[in-house]
Design a protein around this motif. Structure first.
Motif, mmCIF file in Angstrom:
data_model
loop_
_atom_site.group_PDB
_atom_site.id
_atom_site.type_symbol
_atom_site.label_atom_id
_atom_site.label_comp_id
_atom_site.label_asym_id
_atom_site.label_seq_id
_atom_site.Cartn_x
_atom_site.Cartn_y
_atom_site.Cartn_z
ATOM 1 N N MET A 1 0.691 -1.150 0.174
ATOM 2 C CA MET A 1 -0.048 0.161 -0.076
ATOM 3 C C MET A 1 0.841 1.240 -0.005
ATOM 4 S SD MET A 1 -3.265 0.594 2.525
ATOM 5 C CE MET A 1 -4.382 -0.704 2.041
ATOM 6 N N LYS A 2 0.556 2.131 -0.786
ATOM 7 C CA LYS A 2 1.305 3.298 -0.724
ATOM 8 C C LYS A 2 1.132 4.260 0.297
ATOM 9 C CE LYS A 2 -0.207 5.293 -4.575
ATOM 10 N NZ LYS A 2 -0.729 6.026 -5.552
ATOM 11 N N LYS A 3 2.164 4.927 0.642
ATOM 12 C CA LYS A 3 2.000 5.916 2.164
ATOM 13 C C LYS A 3 0.897 6.931 1.685
ATOM 14 C CE LYS A 3 4.712 8.890 5.059
ATOM 15 N NZ LYS A 3 5.986 9.582 4.966
ATOM 16 N N SER A 4 0.773 7.474 0.564
ATOM 17 C CA SER A 4 -0.260 8.406 0.569
ATOM 18 C C SER A 4 -1.611 7.890 0.634
ATOM 19 C CB SER A 4 -0.151 8.984 -0.994
ATOM 20 O OG SER A 4 -0.371 7.955 -1.910
ATOM 21 N N THR A 5 -1.807 6.501 0.694
ATOM 22 C CA THR A 5 -3.173 5.964 1.044
ATOM 23 C C THR A 5 -3.363 5.658 2.462
ATOM 24 O OG1 THR A 5 -2.158 4.361 -0.770
ATOM 25 C CG2 THR A 5 -4.722 4.936 -0.899
ATOM 26 N N VAL A 6 -2.144 5.147 3.042
ATOM 27 C CA VAL A 6 -2.453 4.657 4.257
ATOM 28 C C VAL A 6 -2.636 5.841 5.453
ATOM 29 C CG1 VAL A 6 -1.022 3.759 6.223
ATOM 30 C CG2 VAL A 6 -0.498 3.053 3.933
ATOM 31 N N LYS A 7 -2.267 7.176 5.172
ATOM 32 C CA LYS A 7 -2.636 7.994 6.320
ATOM 33 C C LYS A 7 -4.040 8.439 6.185
ATOM 34 C CE LYS A 7 0.645 11.255 7.194
ATOM 35 N NZ LYS A 7 1.512 12.281 7.175
ATOM 36 N N PRO A 8 -4.748 8.552 5.225
ATOM 37 C CA PRO A 8 -6.139 8.923 5.171
ATOM 38 C C PRO A 8 -6.934 7.653 5.702
ATOM 39 C CG PRO A 8 -4.931 9.599 2.959
ATOM 40 C CD PRO A 8 -3.976 8.755 3.631
ATOM 41 N N LEU A 9 -6.404 6.486 5.205
ATOM 42 C CA LEU A 9 -7.226 5.262 5.804
ATOM 43 C C LEU A 9 -6.935 5.160 7.257
ATOM 44 C CD1 LEU A 9 -6.585 2.746 3.305
ATOM 45 C CD2 LEU A 9 -8.627 3.700 3.675
ATOM 46 N N VAL A 10 -5.988 5.458 7.772
ATOM 47 C CA VAL A 10 -5.934 5.733 9.321
ATOM 48 C C VAL A 10 -6.791 6.693 10.011
ATOM 49 C CG1 VAL A 10 -4.225 6.281 11.398
ATOM 50 C CG2 VAL A 10 -3.546 4.402 9.478
ATOM 51 N N PHE A 11 -6.460 7.980 9.331
ATOM 52 C CA PHE A 11 -7.339 8.860 9.930
ATOM 53 C C PHE A 11 -8.859 8.676 9.848
ATOM 54 C CE2 PHE A 11 -3.938 12.616 8.992
ATOM 55 C CZ PHE A 11 -3.983 12.662 10.454
ATOM 56 N N ALA A 12 -9.303 7.991 8.835
ATOM 57 C CA ALA A 12 -10.539 7.487 8.564
ATOM 58 C C ALA A 12 -10.844 6.497 9.775
ATOM 59 C CB ALA A 12 -10.737 6.946 7.311
ATOM 60 N N ALA A 13 -10.251 5.604 9.783
ATOM 61 C CA ALA A 13 -10.436 4.743 11.183
ATOM 62 C C ALA A 13 -10.637 5.445 12.353
ATOM 63 C CB ALA A 13 -9.199 3.671 11.029
ATOM 64 N N VAL A 14 -9.778 6.340 12.693
ATOM 65 C CA VAL A 14 -9.671 7.046 13.827
ATOM 66 C C VAL A 14 -10.973 7.817 13.883
ATOM 67 C CG1 VAL A 14 -8.715 8.714 15.220
ATOM 68 C CG2 VAL A 14 -7.150 7.309 14.446
ATOM 69 N N CYS A 15 -11.462 8.574 12.869
ATOM 70 C CA CYS A 15 -12.599 9.219 12.877
ATOM 71 C C CYS A 15 -13.874 8.122 13.203
ATOM 72 C CB CYS A 15 -12.935 9.989 11.853
ATOM 73 S SG CYS A 15 -11.798 11.572 11.593
ATOM 74 N N LEU A 16 -13.837 7.107 12.493
ATOM 75 C CA LEU A 16 -14.772 6.113 12.857
ATOM 76 C C LEU A 16 -14.864 5.793 14.113
ATOM 77 C CD1 LEU A 16 -17.062 4.116 11.791
ATOM 78 C CD2 LEU A 16 -15.138 2.633 11.285
ATOM 79 N N ALA A 17 -13.632 5.474 14.779
ATOM 80 C CA ALA A 17 -13.685 5.111 16.267
ATOM 81 C C ALA A 17 -14.189 5.928 17.312
ATOM 82 C CB ALA A 17 -12.393 4.708 16.682
ATOM 83 N N ILE A 18 -13.918 7.347 16.995
ATOM 84 C CA ILE A 18 -14.429 8.714 17.780
ATOM 85 C C ILE A 18 -15.948 8.630 17.374
ATOM 86 C CG2 ILE A 18 -13.941 11.005 17.732
ATOM 87 C CD1 ILE A 18 -11.235 10.950 17.193
#
Length: 174
Positions: A1-18
């Protein structure tokens, strides 16, 4: 997975959890969600941080998962109407900020206004299907008057978070 896709997915997962934790905390402490709008903050953040695709997706998932896991909001008519509202927040917030390059305040407020209009239409349709009354007075009262503290929190808190993340280089604006 490219770095440019990982960061938004991590932020989205954190937003989902919140988006799942914050409303649960509010309900546990008997703080009214209709006043402080705890689901809205992570969805709006996701759209602004991750773009319209992930923002819209998180906007759909959060109310459905909250409803399934906690019973709040009730799935019909409120939960389904919230799916349309929150999807609009995430989708348009991300579109305005990341694609159209609006400043964070205009993108946020634009997404919030459009989401409330979509909420009004969705509530009118789904409340009508449930044989419940929903008119202009209920829309204005629920979307603007009752929600005023939550709206104020969003307008102050969300840009501060976005600006802090961008200044710290944890998030970049394309």
């Amino acid at each position: 997975m490219k770095k440019s896709t990982v960061k938004p997915l991590v932020f989205a997962a954190v937003c989902l959890a919140i988006g799942l934790i914050l409303p649960t905390v509010f309900h546990t402490l008997a703080i009214p969600g209709t006043i402080f709008l705890p689901m809205h903050i992570p969805v709006l953040l996701c759209g602004l941080l991750c773009g319209w695709q992930l923002g819209g997706l998180i906007g759909v998932i959060v109310p459905l998962l909250c409803s399934a896991l906690t019973g709040m909001p009730p799935i019909f008519p409120t939960g389904v109407a919230m799916v349309f509202e929150l999807c609009t927040y995430g989708l348009l917030g991300g579109l305005f900020y990341r694609k159209l390059k609006w400043n964070v305040y205009l993108a946020l407020i634009g997404g919030m206004v459009c989401g409330r209009v979509v909420s009004g239409v969705a509530n009118a349709v789904f409340m009508g299907m449930a044989n419940q009354t929903y008119g202009l007075q209920a829309f204005v009262s629920g979307a603007f008057v009752t929600a005023l503290p939550g709206i104020a929190i969003q307008i102050v808190l969300i840009p501060l978070i976005i600006i802090a993340l961008e200044k710290s280089k944890l998030s970049e604006r394309p």
